[in-house]
Design a protein around this motif. Structure first.
Motif, short mmCIF file in Angstrom:
data_model
loop_
_atom_site.label_atom_id
_atom_site.label_comp_id
_atom_site.label_asym_id
_atom_site.label_seq_id
_atom_site.Cartn_x
_atom_site.Cartn_y
_atom_site.Cartn_z
N GLN A 119 -2.14 -18.23 -5.33
CA GLN A 119 -3.45 -17.68 -5.67
C GLN A 119 -3.45 -16.16 -5.59
O GLN A 119 -2.54 -15.56 -5.03
N ASN A 120 -4.50 -15.55 -6.10
CA ASN A 120 -4.65 -14.10 -5.99
C ASN A 120 -4.63 -13.70 -4.52
O ASN A 120 -5.25 -14.35 -3.69
N GLY A 121 -3.91 -12.63 -4.22
CA GLY A 121 -3.93 -12.09 -2.87
C GLY A 121 -2.96 -12.77 -1.92
O GLY A 121 -2.95 -12.49 -0.73
N VAL A 122 -2.11 -13.65 -2.45
CA VAL A 122 -1.22 -14.41 -1.57
C VAL A 122 0.09 -13.66 -1.33
O VAL A 122 0.86 -14.01 -0.44
N GLY A 123 0.32 -12.59 -2.10
CA GLY A 123 1.49 -11.75 -1.82
C GLY A 123 2.57 -11.76 -2.90
O GLY A 123 3.70 -11.35 -2.64
N LYS A 124 2.21 -12.18 -4.11
CA LYS A 124 3.23 -12.24 -5.17
C LYS A 124 3.74 -10.84 -5.54
O LYS A 124 4.95 -10.61 -5.60
N THR A 125 2.80 -9.93 -5.79
CA THR A 125 3.22 -8.57 -6.18
C THR A 125 3.92 -7.86 -5.02
O THR A 125 4.88 -7.14 -5.21
N THR A 126 3.42 -8.12 -3.78
CA THR A 126 4.08 -7.56 -2.60
C THR A 126 5.53 -8.03 -2.53
O THR A 126 6.44 -7.25 -2.23
N PHE A 127 5.75 -9.31 -2.82
CA PHE A 127 7.10 -9.86 -2.82
C PHE A 127 7.98 -9.14 -3.84
O PHE A 127 9.10 -8.72 -3.54
N ILE A 128 7.42 -8.97 -5.04
CA ILE A 128 8.19 -8.30 -6.11
C ILE A 128 8.52 -6.87 -5.72
O ILE A 128 9.64 -6.40 -5.88
N LYS A 129 7.52 -6.18 -5.14
CA LYS A 129 7.77 -4.79 -4.74
C LYS A 129 8.80 -4.73 -3.62
O LYS A 129 9.56 -3.76 -3.53
N THR A 130 8.79 -5.74 -2.74
CA THR A 130 9.78 -5.75 -1.67
C THR A 130 11.18 -5.96 -2.24
O THR A 130 12.13 -5.30 -1.84
N LEU A 131 11.30 -6.88 -3.20
CA LEU A 131 12.61 -7.12 -3.82
C LEU A 131 13.11 -5.87 -4.54
O LEU A 131 14.30 -5.61 -4.59
N ALA A 132 12.15 -5.11 -5.09
CA ALA A 132 12.53 -3.92 -5.87
C ALA A 132 12.74 -2.70 -4.98
O ALA A 132 13.05 -1.63 -5.48
N GLY A 133 12.57 -2.88 -3.67
CA GLY A 133 12.76 -1.76 -2.77
C GLY A 133 11.60 -0.78 -2.75
O GLY A 133 11.71 0.31 -2.20
#
Lengths: 327, 354
Positions: A41-55
């Motif tokens: 769902q929105n706000g669950v951390g998907k974009t955060t995960f992507i940004k973490t993978l991308a450094g």
């Protein structure tokens, strides 16, 4: 060998005692040729995960590994040759052409001033061909629609020539036709041995396109598996909170409140399907066994309504619904 | 298809550069022909070609006044245009300019301290000639260098560029306040000296000073061309730029140092010449319709120099024998032109999608 591994990875914001953890203990492997969808769902951390993978963000704990190397030990220039991004954010300047924008993605390979080599130009042309963007390659970004811009950003990631491509909601601005085209394109790229991670809300993308699904939940562990397994055991519906709305995973439709009266529909399967959809939207209870009101679909533009031996013939679903409501 | 695109773009930009080059030469000749003493165009050409003019005093005027002033205008125009462009791209803000980080305020504070406090130590006004101008240059240079140091330290600590912008504005406001306190307790002649400095002046540099001025700005301009690739990556936004391997903090620091050296040197030698640095990038982007820095930076260097030569020629008020402050001329002519272009193009949105 896997392109990317996360080991007991926790993601979130902030540092030390004030940090907010969004997801913890993520163990994911992306292999060559694999498409993995990330849902939640929105706000669950998907974009955060992507940004973490991308450094772009630091992990709270755990590790991200590209091949054998830990992300923290990879220089940003080397990472740019291993992983490319398609984000939801737009470029801030629109006064450049798609060719100029895609040229920027050759930076990890070009010299200090960024002059393009013949090979760079070949790659740019290839990326434009693959995404069918040649016809707008020469325009300015401000002349493009959101969907066209989205495809330019995907072409940009392709031109970066990385083994791993991470896309954040790539289908969000695309119409159905373009979405299918992008899905086919991603499938083709994956088959050439690249790994693809897509964060998406689109069930078509996640179930039809992906080899595996990664699900993020609020305050619960992540789930991972083949999409069909996660659908059959109800995990996907639960994770996306779809069951409370009576979402039908098989037809991909929502069941609205149905108060009646009951009707039965018979006839040609395709026409019957769409008549049933229209009736459900209007709140009728549609049943297969004979009811007091019967609808027979004899052709795509010919419907019969039977009720108490009265018989009415109509030519469109619109008039069919009108006549039903007057009963 | 793509080769044709690159060929066409190459020939188009070559034509543009040649066009501006011709305009540059024209403006240069116009610039040195005008002044309070009327020198016939024939003699100006004689001087340029290296031979002697018909009058010895014309030789002296051209060699010691008009040539240094034209060279100053060329480098000031290029430096301010390029540093304005760098700031607008770095901060994704159409209102940014070379002085947005407080460079000119720092220089102003340095000059104000020397003028107003110097009064108590024997008086600034008693220093005359070359010594006075070097005193101004050193104090303004030190002032802007201090601001640069503070900004650079802050830049290495904070993540986003917009906070940096606000911190720069705060510096500007704070030093502006200090200057007004100094003015409040100061005497009329000192205030006049300060105000004269703040008008900006292209004509005060001697060959000796140009020997410092031109090498510094020349190096700064070369550096700005080398930063074009990084600036282009920033057009995608910071996250994309980082995913392309750009080290944001280092790039930001390099851009800030580059801008500060360019704008700081100009301010130290010529005073704060406002407006030009904010308007030039817009003018160039709109006239030549691109945001690609690999093209924009060299075009701006040449076009900025050309326009500054023209503005300086206009400030001579041909036929009146008086000179207007260069600051007033750039704003009075530049502002309506930018407004006209904006109205014609409807908006800036295409270049600043924040």
């Amino acid at each position: 060998m896997s392109l990317l591994n996360t080991k007991s990875l926790s993601i979130g914001y902030g540092k030390g005692p004030e940090s907010k953890i969004l997801q913890k203990d993520i163990n994911l492997a992306i292999n060559e040729g694999e498409i993995i969808s990330l849902m939640g769902q929105n706000g669950v951390g998907k974009t955060t995960f992507i940004k973490t993978l991308a450094g772009l963000l630091d992990p709270i704990s755990g590790s991200v590994q590209y091949g054998e190397q830990d992300l923290s030990g990879i220089s940003s220039g080397d990472l740019a040759q291993k992983m490319s991004l398609v984000l939801t954010e737009k470029p801030f300047n629109f006064n450049i052409t798609p060719i100029e924008l895609i040229s920027i993605s050759r930076h990890p390979y070009s010299n200090w001033i960024g002059v393009l080599s013949p090979r760079d130009k070949e790659v740019i042309e290839w990326a434009l061909n693959e995404t069918h963007l040649n016809y707008i390659a020469n325009r300015k970004l401000y002349e493009l629609s959101d969907g066209q811009l989205q495809k330019v950003m995907i072409a940009r990631a392709l031109a970066q020539e990385t083994a791993l491509i991470i896309l954040d909601e790539p289908a969000s601005h695309l119409d159905l036709n373009n979405k299918i085209e992008v899905m086919m394109l991603l499938k083709k790229i994956a088959s050439q041995g690249k790994g693809i991670l897509i964060s998406t809300h689109d069930l078509q993308v996640s179930t039809q396109l992906s080899d595996r699904l990664l699900l993020f939940n609020f305050n619960e562990d992540t789930n991972e598996g083949v999409p069909e397994d996660l659908i059959l055991d109800g995990t996907l519906q639960k994770s996306l909170y779809l069951d409370q709305y009576g979402y039908d995973m098989i037809s991909g439709t929502i069941n609205f409140d149905q108060k009646g009266p009951s009707v039965s529909v018979s006839g040609d399967p395709e026409t019957k399907f769409w008549v049933t959809m229209a009736l459900k939207r209007k709140g009728y209870i549609v049943k297969d066994e004979k009811q007091k009101v019967e609808i027979i679909c004899s052709a795509k533009n010919h419907f019969k309504i039977l009720q108490d031996k009265k018989k009415l013939e109509v030519k469109s679903i619109e008039t069919l619904l009108k006549n039903l409501s007057s009963i | 298809m793509i080769h044709q695109y690159f060929e066409e773009s190459k020939s188009k930009w070559l034509k543009i550069l040649i066009g501006i080059g011709i305009a540059f030469i024209l403006c240069f000749i116009i610039n040195i022909s005008l002044g309070s003493v009327l020198i016939p165009i024939k003699d100006v050409f004689l001087f340029i070609s290296g031979s002697e003019t018909t009058s010895e005093s014309w030789d002296l005027i051209l060699a010691n006044f008009r040539m240094p002033k034209a060279l100053t205008a060329i480098f000031v125009g290029s430096a301010l245009g390029v540093s304005g462009l760098q700031m607008q791209t770095l901060f994704r803000n159409p209102l940014a300019g070379p002085y947005i980080l407080g460079i000119s305020s720092g220089a102003g504070l340095g000059v104000a301290l020397v003028i107003f406090l110097g009064f108590y130590f024997g008086g600034f006004l008693s220093v005359t000639g070359i010594g006075r101008s070097w005193l101004l240059v050193v104090s303004a240079g030190l002032g802007s260098f201090l601001v640069l140091l503070v900004i650079a330290v802050v830049a290495s600590r904070i993540k986003d560029s917009v906070s940096l912008l606000i911190i720069g504005l705060m510096f500007g406001t704070a030093s502006g306040a200090l200057v007004s306190i100094l003015q409040f307790f100061s005497q009329a002649e000192n205030i006049q000296a300060y105000v004269l400095w703040s008008f900006g002046n292209l004509g005060s540099l001697s060959w000796k000073e140009l020997g410092v001025f031109i090498p510094i700005l020349g190096l700064g301009l070369i550096a700005s061309i080398l930063l074009s690739k990084q600036l282009n990556a920033l057009l995608l936004g910071e996250n994309y730029a980082r995913s392309l391997g750009l080290n944001i903090k280092r790039t930001r620091l390099l851009i800030i140092i580059n801008t500060s050296v360019l704008a700081g040197t100009v301010t130290a030698f010529c005073g704060p010449i406002a407006f030009f640095g904010v308007a030039m990038p817009h003018l160039t982007r709109m006239l030549f319709n691109t945001s690609n820095h690999l093209l924009l930076t060299p075009v701006l260097i040449l076009f900025g120099a050309t326009l500054m030569l023209l503005f300086d020629a206009i400030s001579q008020l041909p036929g009146f024998g008086a000179t207007l402050p260069i600051n007033a001329v750039t704003s009075l002519i530049g502002a309506p032109f930018v407004i006209y272009l904006l109205i014609r193009k409807k908006n800036l949105g295409y270049s600043f999608n924040t």
